[in-house]
Structures are given as structure tokens and as C-alpha cells.
Design a protein around this motif. Structure first.
Motif, short mmCIF file in Angstrom:
data_model
loop_
_atom_site.label_atom_id
_atom_site.label_comp_id
_atom_site.label_asym_id
_atom_site.label_seq_id
_atom_site.Cartn_x
_atom_site.Cartn_y
_atom_site.Cartn_z
N THR A 227 -85.81 -30.16 -49.65
CA THR A 227 -84.41 -30.39 -49.99
C THR A 227 -83.46 -29.43 -49.28
N PHE A 228 -83.99 -28.33 -48.73
CA PHE A 228 -83.17 -27.44 -47.89
C PHE A 228 -82.53 -28.25 -46.76
N GLN A 229 -83.30 -29.18 -46.19
CA GLN A 229 -82.81 -29.97 -45.06
C GLN A 229 -81.64 -30.87 -45.47
N TYR A 230 -81.66 -31.35 -46.70
CA TYR A 230 -80.57 -32.20 -47.18
C TYR A 230 -79.24 -31.45 -47.13
N GLY A 231 -79.20 -30.27 -47.73
CA GLY A 231 -77.97 -29.48 -47.73
C GLY A 231 -77.58 -29.01 -46.34
N TYR A 232 -78.58 -28.59 -45.56
CA TYR A 232 -78.32 -28.05 -44.22
C TYR A 232 -77.73 -29.12 -43.30
N ASN A 233 -78.30 -30.32 -43.35
CA ASN A 233 -77.83 -31.38 -42.45
C ASN A 233 -76.50 -31.99 -42.87
N ILE A 234 -76.14 -31.84 -44.15
CA ILE A 234 -74.81 -32.27 -44.58
C ILE A 234 -73.74 -31.34 -44.01
N SER A 235 -74.03 -30.03 -43.99
CA SER A 235 -72.98 -29.06 -43.62
C SER A 235 -72.88 -28.81 -42.12
N ILE A 236 -73.98 -28.91 -41.35
CA ILE A 236 -73.89 -28.56 -39.92
C ILE A 236 -73.09 -29.58 -39.12
N ILE A 237 -72.89 -30.78 -39.64
CA ILE A 237 -72.16 -31.80 -38.87
C ILE A 237 -70.65 -31.55 -38.90
N ASN A 238 -70.17 -30.72 -39.84
CA ASN A 238 -68.73 -30.51 -39.99
C ASN A 238 -68.13 -29.67 -38.86
N ALA A 239 -68.80 -28.57 -38.49
CA ALA A 239 -68.25 -27.64 -37.50
C ALA A 239 -67.98 -28.28 -36.13
N PRO A 240 -68.90 -29.08 -35.58
CA PRO A 240 -68.66 -29.62 -34.22
C PRO A 240 -67.95 -30.97 -34.19
N THR A 241 -67.23 -31.32 -35.24
CA THR A 241 -66.60 -32.64 -35.30
C THR A 241 -65.75 -32.94 -34.06
N LEU A 242 -64.81 -32.03 -33.74
CA LEU A 242 -63.92 -32.27 -32.60
C LEU A 242 -64.67 -32.27 -31.29
N TYR A 243 -65.68 -31.41 -31.16
CA TYR A 243 -66.45 -31.33 -29.92
C TYR A 243 -67.24 -32.62 -29.68
N ILE A 244 -67.82 -33.17 -30.75
CA ILE A 244 -68.61 -34.40 -30.61
C ILE A 244 -67.69 -35.58 -30.29
N GLN A 245 -66.52 -35.62 -30.91
CA GLN A 245 -65.56 -36.69 -30.61
C GLN A 245 -65.10 -36.62 -29.16
N THR A 246 -64.87 -35.41 -28.66
CA THR A 246 -64.51 -35.22 -27.24
C THR A 246 -65.65 -35.68 -26.34
N ILE B 119 -53.82 -19.33 -46.82
CA ILE B 119 -54.93 -18.71 -46.09
C ILE B 119 -54.82 -19.12 -44.61
N PRO B 120 -54.89 -18.18 -43.68
CA PRO B 120 -54.77 -18.50 -42.25
C PRO B 120 -55.82 -19.51 -41.81
N GLN B 121 -55.41 -20.37 -40.88
CA GLN B 121 -56.28 -21.47 -40.43
C GLN B 121 -57.63 -20.96 -39.93
N ASP B 122 -57.62 -19.85 -39.17
CA ASP B 122 -58.87 -19.36 -38.60
C ASP B 122 -59.79 -18.69 -39.63
N LYS B 123 -59.26 -18.43 -40.84
CA LYS B 123 -60.06 -17.82 -41.89
C LYS B 123 -60.63 -18.84 -42.87
N ILE B 124 -60.10 -20.08 -42.81
CA ILE B 124 -60.51 -21.11 -43.78
C ILE B 124 -62.02 -21.38 -43.74
N PRO B 125 -62.68 -21.47 -42.55
CA PRO B 125 -64.14 -21.71 -42.55
C PRO B 125 -64.92 -20.67 -43.35
N GLY C 163 -76.04 -23.73 -43.54
CA GLY C 163 -75.45 -24.64 -42.56
C GLY C 163 -74.01 -24.28 -42.26
N GLN C 164 -73.26 -23.88 -43.30
CA GLN C 164 -71.88 -23.45 -43.10
C GLN C 164 -71.82 -22.16 -42.29
#
Length: 494
Positions: A25-44, A305-311, A173-174
Motif C-alpha cells: 500500500t506504500f505504492q498507492y500513496g506514493y504514486n498518487i502524490s508523485i504525479i502532482n509535481a511534474p504536471t506542467l513539465y509533462i504537459q509541455t 503563504i508565498p507561492q514557492d513555499k506552498i509545496p 512522494g510529496q
């Protein structure tokens, strides 16, 4: 405290929990969260790849559609995994199912890791589907494996570690998705492929630990292997009472075969068990906890909260779920399943009400109240519903019905995850500040069901739990004198 001491004495049991959890179940949580960070990069990357193929860039709407499909195939894969989990657990066994399940995520890691090199965003989509299949299998098989391997007095705490590993995967993942680590523009393929590491760890470690003793005895009829597995898991403890309980279960299940999901719907002897897992599995996704993560960044930004600190602050939301799941793990065998579930949904209903008020009021300090609601809502979810829901199918169904029950439970969980993910943007669009009212209704209705219809299972054997539900399932016949005795239901009791 005595229970904690007993758990520490059984170090093989603790190591089995860790070996099952890290690739489960570690993989369930990990794979949900790792997709969020590269959203813009993958769309590009999608747009750039399409431009190179056709000479024309994608329209913004088409990019969004492709990205939505990439995200939504994960729960669809989870649904496929949940359906496959039952037959896998019966044919391969609980432990072997977890080991074979790693093949899906290793193939997925290779696809996503080489997608940029191959200039194929379709590889990312297929990768997300396969990671979903992996998560769907592990979410069903791991709690089953651990609950069947644990002694009765620690069954709740051991099975609930599945939720703790999910929350741990979410937080890590976060963290790994931060720009300073693997969340940068150049390293996102490595981020998506990093889920191979937990899979490889499990493949190296889990084979050293035993199969579920109950599966070995009741499903396979292998008494010697069952005793050997119990000795490894319990150390020098007296096995007489526990083995006697398992033999009674084996005798009750003699001549039966593993049930199919559709057979449970026709079987009156499991009617209330089935209703309970349908209600609770559906509520786990329809309660709106995952949607809180959708609102988190917006609310934190409104709070100043500053945008760069939100993550970094968002990591705190995942940490809340981890802290409460670990806390729930420590108290479940003291407090019981029912109070934790009931208390969790009542608290969530209260915070959903406050959150709705906070969103609808344009007052300077309201964003801070909204921010507090996000944390408290996630804390309330973690203290009961997040973990206890996954434990119940093991406890309230017998050995022959359990895999089918988990197939139903898992299918509902993944279908509702897909449903909420698809519908929530429209709910926000049309209900605006009142978008949490549907989730509030779900929490209230679920709390009412738990309060009136769900029996407590704490500290009871599987046979005792089965007897309690038998009284509910055959209550009408008993009142009218139609119930003739246990011989009429021998094929459906534990």
C-alpha cells in the motif's frame, strides 16, 4: 502497553508487516502524490512531442484532455487490479500475489523512465495504468495477508499498518517531488520511475517471510506449513489456542470452495456484511478527503503563504494523515473499530460544515479558518475511516468469502475515486462555495449507518464475529420461528 510489548517480542511479525507494506500500500500513496509535481513539465512534453510528430502544436483544451486521461487511467488500473486481486489471492496465495504484483510497477517504471527518451507520452499513460493495477492488487491483498497472519489481540493494529504505509507513501512522494530533489524539469522521468525502488526492496525481502497461516491451513489444507508459519511469526509463544481456533474454522469451511463476488449478493448469510463494506468503502472516497488536497494550494495562497513555499506546506497535509494513521494503529485494539469510524465521520461532518461557511464568507481571517479546516478534516479522516475501513472485510467475512469481499470493496473504492475525480470540478463549478455539502451528507449518512447497524469486532474471533452477523442476517426468520438451526447454514458460516 502489554500489547505493544507483545508486538515488539514478535520481531518476525513486525518485519513481515514492513516487508509487505513497502511494496504494497506504500505504492498507492506514493504514486498518487508523485504525479502532482511534474504536471506542467509533462504537459509541455506532450505538446512538444505532438509538435515534432505533426508540425502543429496541441490546442490548450487537447493538452488538458490528454493530461486528464493520464491522471484518470490510474484509478481505472486500480479497478482492474481490485478485480484481479481476488483470484490472485486464491490461486497464488497472499504472499505470492504481493510478489507477482511488483512486475506491474517495474514495467511501469521502465515505461515512464524511458518515455522522454522515446518521445512517447503514451508510455506515461500506460505506465499510470499499470501502477494503478499494482495499487489495486496491494490495497486488497496486503490487509488480507496481514490480518490473517496476526494474532487475534493484535489483528486490528497489524492490519491497520496498510493505512500507515499508504500515508507514508503519500508524504515521501510529496518530499521526493520537491524541485530540489526529483521534481525539476530535467528529472521528472526519474521521479515517475522511482516507484521501482520499493518494488525491488519487497522482491528481495518478502520471500524470507511466511505465507498467511490461515491460507495454508484452510485453503491449502497444509497443516505442517501452517504450524511452521505460526512458529516463525509468533516466536516461542504457545500456539495451542490459536491453532485450535484455525482448525475450527477449517472444519466449518470443509467442503466449501472460494466464493465469487456475485454469489455474495445472493447469499443471505452475508447480507449485512456486504451492506457494511458497500457503505463504508463507498464513503471512504465519497467523503471528500482527497478533494481537500485539491483545495489546499488555493487556500494556502489565500492565507498569504508565498507561492514557492506552498509545496512545503502541502507536505504538512500528508503528514497529518500519517500521524493520525499511526495513532489509530496504536489505539484501535483499545478503542475498537466502531468508535473510531463513528467519531471520524462525525468530526468530518462538523468540519465540512465549518469549511462551507468559511468558503462562503468574504472576511479577512476566513482563509486561516479554511486552512485549519483542511488539516482537521484530514486528521479526522486519518483517525478512523482511512485505516479501519480496510480492516473490516477481513474480520467480518469468512475465509471462503474474504477474497470476493475484497474484490467488491476494492472495486467500489477505485470506481468512486474515479467518479469523485471526474465530478469534483463540475461540483465546484455549479455549487461554488457549497461544493462540500454533498460530502457533508455522505459523512452524516455513514455515521448514522455505523451508529445503528455496525457491530463491534474488537478482540473477537472470526467465528464469534460470524455468529454476531448471523443473528442480524437471520433475525426475521428467528422471530417467526423459521430458523431451524446451524445445519441449514453450514455452508455459509465460518
Amino acid at each position: 502497553m502489554n500489547k505493544l510489548q507483545r508486538l515488539l517480542q514478535n520481531k518476525n511479525l513486525i518485519l513481515t508487516v514492513c516487508a509487505a507494506g513497502i511494496g504494497g500500500t506504500f505504492q498507492y500513496g506514493y504514486n498518487i502524490s508523485i504525479i502532482n509535481a511534474p504536471t506542467l513539465y509533462i504537459q509541455t512534453f506532450m505538446n512538444k512531442t505532438w509538435l515534432e510528430r505533426t508540425g502543429a502544436p496541441l490546442e490548450s483544451g487537447m493538452v488538458l484532455l490528454l493530461w486528464s486521461f493520464t491522471v484518470s487511467v490510474y484509478p481505472l488500473g486500480g479497478l482492474a487490479g481490485a478485480v484481479a486481486a481476488g483470484p490472485m489471492a486464491i490461486v497464488l496465495g497472499r504472499k505470492m500475489s504481493l510478489l507477482v504484483n511488483n512486475v506491474f510497477v517495474i514495467v511501469a517504471a521502465a515505461l515512464s523512465g524511458f518515455s522522454q527518451m522515446a518521445k512517447s507520452f503514451e508510455m506515461i499513460m500506460l505506465s499510470r495504468f499499470l501502477t494503478g493495477v499494482n495499487a489495486g492488487v496491494s490495497m486488497n491483498v496486503q490487509p488480507m495477508y496481514l490480518a490473517e497472519s496476526a494474532p487475534r489481540k493484535l489483528r486490528g493494529a497489524v492490519a491497520l499498518t496498510s493505512a500507515s504505509f499508504t500515508a507514508l507513501g503519500l508524504v515521501l512522494g510529496q518530499v521526493v517531488g520537491l524541485r530540489e530533489l526529483l521534481g525539476g524539469e530535467e528529472s521528472w522521468p526519474l521521479l515517475l520511475a522511482s516507484n521501482a525502488v520499493p518494488a525491488l526492496i519487497q522482491l528481495m525481502v518478502l520471500p524470507w517471510f511466511p505465507e498467511s497461516p490461515r491460507y495454508l491451513l484452510i485453503d491449502r489444507g497444509d497443516r505442517e506449513s501452517c504450524i511452521s508459519a505460526l512458529k516463525k511469526l509468533r516466536g516461542s509463544s504457545d500456539l495451542g489456542e490459536e491453532l485450535e481456533e484455525m482448525l475450527a474454522e477449517q472444519a466449518a469451511a470443509k467442503g466449501q470452495r472460494a466464493k465469487k463476488p456475485w454469489e455474495l449478493f445472493r447469499n443471505q448469510a452475508v447480507r449485512w456484511q456486504l451492506i457494511s463494506i458497500i457503505v463504508l468503502s463507498s464513503a471512504m472516497q465519497l467523503c471528500g478527503n482527497d478533494s481537500m488536497y485539491f483545495y489546499a494550494a488555493y487556500v494556502f495562497q489565500e492565507a498569504g503563504i508565498p507561492q514557492d513555499k506552498i509545496p512545503y506546506v502541502v507536505i504538512g497535509t500528508g503528514s497529518c494523515e500519517l500521524i493520525t494513521s499511526v495513532t489509530c494503529n496504536m489505539i484501535i485494539d483499545y478503542a475498537g473499530r466502531r468508535p473510531l469510524l463513528l467519531g471520524g465521520y462525525i468530526l468530518m461532518a462538523g468540519w465540512a460544515t465549518v469549511f462551507t461557511v468559511a468558503l462562503s464568507q468574504q472576511i479577512s481571517w476566513m482563509p486561516y479558518l479554511s486552512m485549519a479546516c483542511i488539516f482537521t478534516y484530514i486528521l479526522s479522516f486519518g483517525i478512523g475511516p482511512a485505516g479501519v475501513t480496510g480492516v473490516l472485510p477481513t474480520e467480518i467475512f469468512d475465509q471462503m468469502s474474504r477474497p470476493a469481499a475484497y474484490m467488491i470493496c476494492g472495486s467500489l473504492l477505485w470506481f468512486n475515486l474515479f467518479l469523485v475525480g471526474t465530478a469534483f470540478p463540475f461540483i465546484v463549478k455549479y455549487l461554488a462555495h457549497f461544493c462540500y455539502v454533498p460530502f457533508l451528507v455522505v459523512c452524516i449518512c455513514t455515521a448514522v449507518y455505523i451508529g445503528f447497524f455496525l457491530p463491534e469486532t474488537k478482540g473477537k474471533s472470526f467465528l464469534e464475529i460470524s455468529e454476531e452477523f448471523r443473528k442480524l442476517n437471520f433475525r426475521a426468520q428467528s422471530r417467526e420461528g423459521f430458523y431451524k438451526g446451524p445445519e441449514e447454514i453450514r455452508s455459509t458460516t465460518l
